[in-house]
Scaffold this active site. Sequence first.
Site, PDB file in Angstrom:
ATOM      1  N   CYS A  42     -11.835  11.453  10.226  1.00 41.00           N
ATOM      2  CA  CYS A  42     -10.494  13.113   9.893  1.00 41.00           C
ATOM      3  C   CYS A  42     -11.983  13.377   9.952  1.00 41.00           C
ATOM      4  O   CYS A  42     -12.946  13.447   9.840  1.00 41.00           O
ATOM      5  CB  CYS A  42     -10.302  12.862   8.914  1.00 41.00           C
ATOM      6  SG  CYS A  42      -9.866  14.785   8.046  1.00 41.00           S
ATOM      7  N   ASP A  44     -12.814  15.809   8.344  1.00 46.87           N
ATOM      8  CA  ASP A  44     -13.514  16.662   6.733  1.00 46.87           C
ATOM      9  C   ASP A  44     -14.971  16.041   6.763  1.00 46.87           C
ATOM     10  O   ASP A  44     -15.464  15.561   6.786  1.00 46.87           O
ATOM     11  CB  ASP A  44     -12.484  15.681   5.947  1.00 46.87           C
ATOM     12  CG  ASP A  44     -13.030  16.977   4.924  1.00 46.87           C
ATOM     13  OD1 ASP A  44     -13.520  16.661   4.124  1.00 46.87           O
ATOM     14  OD2 ASP A  44     -11.794  17.135   4.489  1.00 46.87           O
ATOM     15  N   ARG A  46     -16.338  15.839   4.190  1.00 45.97           N
ATOM     16  CA  ARG A  46     -16.651  15.026   2.408  1.00 45.97           C
ATOM     17  C   ARG A  46     -16.736  14.079   3.477  1.00 45.97           C
ATOM     18  O   ARG A  46     -16.656  12.812   2.438  1.00 45.97           O
ATOM     19  CB  ARG A  46     -15.679  15.372   1.749  1.00 45.97           C
ATOM     20  CG  ARG A  46     -15.864  17.228   1.370  1.00 45.97           C
ATOM     21  CD  ARG A  46     -14.887  17.442   0.238  1.00 45.97           C
ATOM     22  NE  ARG A  46     -12.936  16.891   1.232  1.00 45.97           N
ATOM     23  CZ  ARG A  46     -12.202  17.590   1.327  1.00 45.97           C
ATOM     24  NH1 ARG A  46     -12.190  17.955  -0.784  1.00 45.97           N
ATOM     25  NH2 ARG A  46     -10.904  17.602   1.390  1.00 45.97           N
ATOM     26  N   HIS A  98      -7.559  10.425   4.581  1.00 44.49           N
ATOM     27  CA  HIS A  98      -8.105  10.198   3.156  1.00 44.49           C
ATOM     28  C   HIS A  98      -7.322  11.312   2.358  1.00 44.49           C
ATOM     29  O   HIS A  98      -6.754  11.924   2.537  1.00 44.49           O
ATOM     30  CB  HIS A  98      -9.368  11.079   3.124  1.00 44.49           C
ATOM     31  CG  HIS A  98      -9.549  12.081   3.904  1.00 44.49           C
ATOM     32  ND1 HIS A  98      -9.528  13.480   2.578  1.00 44.49           N
ATOM     33  CD2 HIS A  98      -9.509  12.385   5.091  1.00 44.49           C
ATOM     34  CE1 HIS A  98      -9.680  14.269   3.673  1.00 44.49           C
ATOM     35  NE2 HIS A  98      -9.895  14.175   5.183  1.00 44.49           N
ATOM     36  N   CYS A 101      -6.448  15.091   1.996  1.00 46.59           N
ATOM     37  CA  CYS A 101      -6.334  15.988   3.673  1.00 46.59           C
ATOM     38  C   CYS A 101      -6.141  17.410   3.942  1.00 46.59           C
ATOM     39  O   CYS A 101      -4.687  17.065   3.727  1.00 46.59           O
ATOM     40  CB  CYS A 101      -5.892  15.031   5.144  1.00 46.59           C
ATOM     41  SG  CYS A 101      -5.957  15.174   6.148  1.00 46.59           S
TER      42      CYS A 101
END
Length: 211
Positions: A42, A44, A46, A98, A101
């Site tokens: 992803c 993302d 993080r 994750h 999400c």
Amino acid sequence: MTTYSEIFENNLAWIDAKKAAEPDFFENLSLDQKPDYLYIGCSDSRVTAEEMMGLQPGEAFVHRNVANLVVSTDLNVMSVINYAVRFLGVKHIIVCGHYNCGGVKAAMIPKDMGLLNPWLRTIRDVYRLHQEELDDIRDEAARYNRLVELNVQEQCLSVIKTASVQLSHTQSGCPTVHGWVFDIKSGRLKDLQIDFEAKLKDIKKIYNLFE
């Protein structure tokens, strides 16, 4: 919060640290890449692929998008898979989602998301395929986490359906496809234990491209 100018200062510090630990680091890095892993994850901010896997630069070929989707009409991810398998010879393909999400959460909300609609529809299709199981989960957070896992499983199947993966596996026995979920709260990676050989066998009736 790191400022824009500090990024370049950090870069110089990183260079110095790498050279101090390994004088030939960048000379070796400039050689052809030979990663064993293709990581599809992803976007993302993080979730950092190599860092959480404990890998060094050059050890993983990485592709990231919103909600770690593998869509057959997405030439970006299809090109990445093709290149990783046919030219880099990766031994493992990892689809890693994750918990928490944002893309998966957005797909759970029945509302117009504008340009995101066709992208999120892939995740909504995952919900549709597993609606009975998901609707039986009363706790919203648990249902959300389960959809994250099911989405990873379905994207793994999308990888297995590709011609490059099937042909390479027929010829060399590689790559193997894995499904993971990263738990942001604990930092732990969860292997969903996808039986690649069984999945490959199951889909051959419809998706087998090489016999």
